[in-house]
Write a protein that holds these residues in place. Structure first.
Motif, PDB file in Angstrom:
ATOM      1  N   GLU B  38      -7.819  16.965 104.783  1.00  0.00           N
ATOM      2  CA  GLU B  38      -8.731  18.077 105.050  1.00  0.00           C
ATOM      3  C   GLU B  38      -8.768  19.113 103.945  1.00  0.00           C
ATOM      4  O   GLU B  38      -9.767  19.797 103.764  1.00  0.00           O
ATOM      5  N   ARG B  59      -7.873  24.253 117.630  1.00  0.00           N
ATOM      6  CA  ARG B  59      -9.072  23.504 117.221  1.00  0.00           C
ATOM      7  C   ARG B  59      -9.715  24.245 116.057  1.00  0.00           C
ATOM      8  O   ARG B  59     -10.495  25.156 116.249  1.00  0.00           O
ATOM      9  N   GLN B  61     -11.676  23.946 112.279  1.00  0.00           N
ATOM     10  CA  GLN B  61     -12.380  23.106 111.315  1.00  0.00           C
ATOM     11  C   GLN B  61     -12.286  23.768 109.950  1.00  0.00           C
ATOM     12  O   GLN B  61     -12.598  24.947 109.801  1.00  0.00           O
ATOM     13  N   LEU B  95     -21.060  21.333 112.562  1.00  0.00           N
ATOM     14  CA  LEU B  95     -20.176  22.311 113.196  1.00  0.00           C
ATOM     15  C   LEU B  95     -20.501  22.459 114.685  1.00  0.00           C
ATOM     16  O   LEU B  95     -19.600  22.606 115.516  1.00  0.00           O
ATOM     17  N   GLU B  97     -21.642  20.155 116.581  1.00  0.00           N
ATOM     18  CA  GLU B  97     -21.110  18.952 117.227  1.00  0.00           C
ATOM     19  C   GLU B  97     -19.614  19.075 117.457  1.00  0.00           C
ATOM     20  O   GLU B  97     -19.087  18.726 118.519  1.00  0.00           O
ATOM     21  N   GLN B  98     -18.909  19.590 116.462  1.00  0.00           N
ATOM     22  CA  GLN B  98     -17.459  19.778 116.587  1.00  0.00           C
ATOM     23  C   GLN B  98     -17.149  20.799 117.685  1.00  0.00           C
ATOM     24  O   GLN B  98     -16.203  20.639 118.461  1.00  0.00           O
ATOM     25  N   ASP B  99     -17.969  21.840 117.738  1.00  0.00           N
ATOM     26  CA  ASP B  99     -17.775  22.882 118.742  1.00  0.00           C
ATOM     27  C   ASP B  99     -18.000  22.321 120.149  1.00  0.00           C
ATOM     28  O   ASP B  99     -17.226  22.585 121.079  1.00  0.00           O
ATOM     29  N   LEU B 101     -17.689  19.239 121.037  1.00  0.00           N
ATOM     30  CA  LEU B 101     -16.585  18.300 121.323  1.00  0.00           C
ATOM     31  C   LEU B 101     -15.357  19.057 121.784  1.00  0.00           C
ATOM     32  O   LEU B 101     -14.674  18.653 122.741  1.00  0.00           O
ATOM     33  N   ALA B 102     -15.085  20.171 121.134  1.00  0.00           N
ATOM     34  CA  ALA B 102     -13.906  20.951 121.496  1.00  0.00           C
ATOM     35  C   ALA B 102     -14.055  21.541 122.903  1.00  0.00           C
ATOM     36  O   ALA B 102     -13.098  21.529 123.688  1.00  0.00           O
ATOM     37  N   ILE B 111     -14.474  26.113 118.515  1.00  0.00           N
ATOM     38  CA  ILE B 111     -13.632  25.935 117.326  1.00  0.00           C
ATOM     39  C   ILE B 111     -13.593  27.203 116.471  1.00  0.00           C
ATOM     40  O   ILE B 111     -14.470  28.052 116.537  1.00  0.00           O
TER      41      ILE B 111
END
Lengths: 166, 150
Positions: B38, B59, B61, B95, B97-99, B101-102, B111
């Motif tokens: 990362e 969580r 990113q 971002l 999508e990541q949020d 998912l979290a 996130i």
């Protein structure tokens, strides 16, 4: 000449010299190739949660100071060698017509005075926002402004979005 | 007739040394691999008022802005998990999508985003990351900094 009894039952020997050489070479390679993890810290910031709204006209709080950051490099980047580290920025407090400040520490008295009143906000904006401008403000200058704001006790720091969508 | 003195070869056992050396090699091979996932290799700007970054939020990113790799006069690019993002909208979508998912996994606040930007990178590129965070509805953002003596 037939081998003696001693030579016939002698344990087979392997030469490990080459193996040790290769192993040490690999070890030195991985020691040089690996990097130690850099100790990192962070500066907290909070963005306005406006979802998909791209309207840059925000309702400004009653007291806000805008700090304009401008690329003021004396030397330009050339192709032959990188002199990016020499690029500096100039800061304008309040308006683009204000007296330019090159040393961030000189902003501290103004920021400390601003911090005395609760609810103050600092907005960091670029001096030249038009597309195509050859203005490249290095990020470390912006971090210096954020750092100075935090040193003065201002926690509410905002970043102005660019004028044109990229 | 006196017996001839027997010559004994001086030798020592190298087996343990080879074992230890192999262990060291495996250690450095594994450590090198884990460090690159990362965190891009870049020079963070120094700050006096920065705070410790550990323990990291559950969580988070990490968005890297590295210098010296991009095309054109900017020479900065946005990299997330070794993937380059040229457009702000794509980064915002990622971002978001990541949020999502979290939140689905029980993280009510979504996130956090940590922006690790090289000190020499253009601020315009970091602005793009900030705009992407705003579009994705992420409010908690931190800026990576190198510790500086206070």
């Amino acid at each position: 000449m037939a081998a003696t009894l001693e030579e016939r039952f002698k344990d087979p020997e392997l030469c490990f010299t080459s193996l040790i050489d290769i192993v040490f070479l690999l070890l030195i390679f991985f020691m040089c190739a690996s990097r130690f993890k850099q100790v990192e810290e962070k500066l907290e910031a909070f963005l306005p949660n406006d979802g998909n709204r791209t309207d840059r006209t925000l309702v400004l709080p009653p007291s806000e100071l805008t700090i304009f950051v401008r690329d003021d490099a004396v030397m330009r980047e050339s192709d032959s060698f990188n002199i990016k580290a020499l690029r500096k920025a100039t800061f304008y407090l309040g308006s683009r017509e204000a007296t330019p400040v090159t040393d961030v520490n000189r902003m501290l008295p103004v920021l400390q005075q601003l911090a005395e009143t609760p609810g103050q906000r600092v907005l960091i904006a670029l001096y030249d926002e038009q597309a195509g401008q050859d203005q490249r403000v290095p990020f470390f200058n912006v971090v210096q402004v954020v750092d100075a704001c935090k040193a003065a006790g201002i926690a509410n720091i905002a970043f102005q979005a660019p004028a044109q969508p990229r | 007739m006196p017996a001839k003195p027997r010559r004994e070869d001086a030798s020592f056992d190298l087996t343990s040394m080879i074992d230890v050396t192999f262990l060291l090699i495996i250690f450095f091979m594994c450590v090198t691999e884990m460090a690159h996932i990362e965190y891009e290799n870049l020079t963070l700007p120094a700050a006096h008022q920065s705070v410790k970054d550990s323990p990291a939020p559950p969580r988070r990113q990490v968005v890297n802005v590295r210098y010296g790799y991009g095309n054109g006069p900017e020479r900065s690019e946005i990299v997330v998990r070794q993937r380059v993002f040229d457009e702000t909208n794509r980064l915002a979508e990622f971002l978001r999508e990541q949020d999502r998912l979290a939140r689905r996994q029980g993280q009510a606040d979504g996130i956090d985003v940590k922006i690790r930007a090289d000190g020499r990178a253009e601020y315009q590129k970091v602005q793009q990351v900030l705009v992407a965070c705003m579009k994705a509805g992420i409010a908690r953002v931190s800026i990576g900094a190198a510790p500086s003596p206070r």
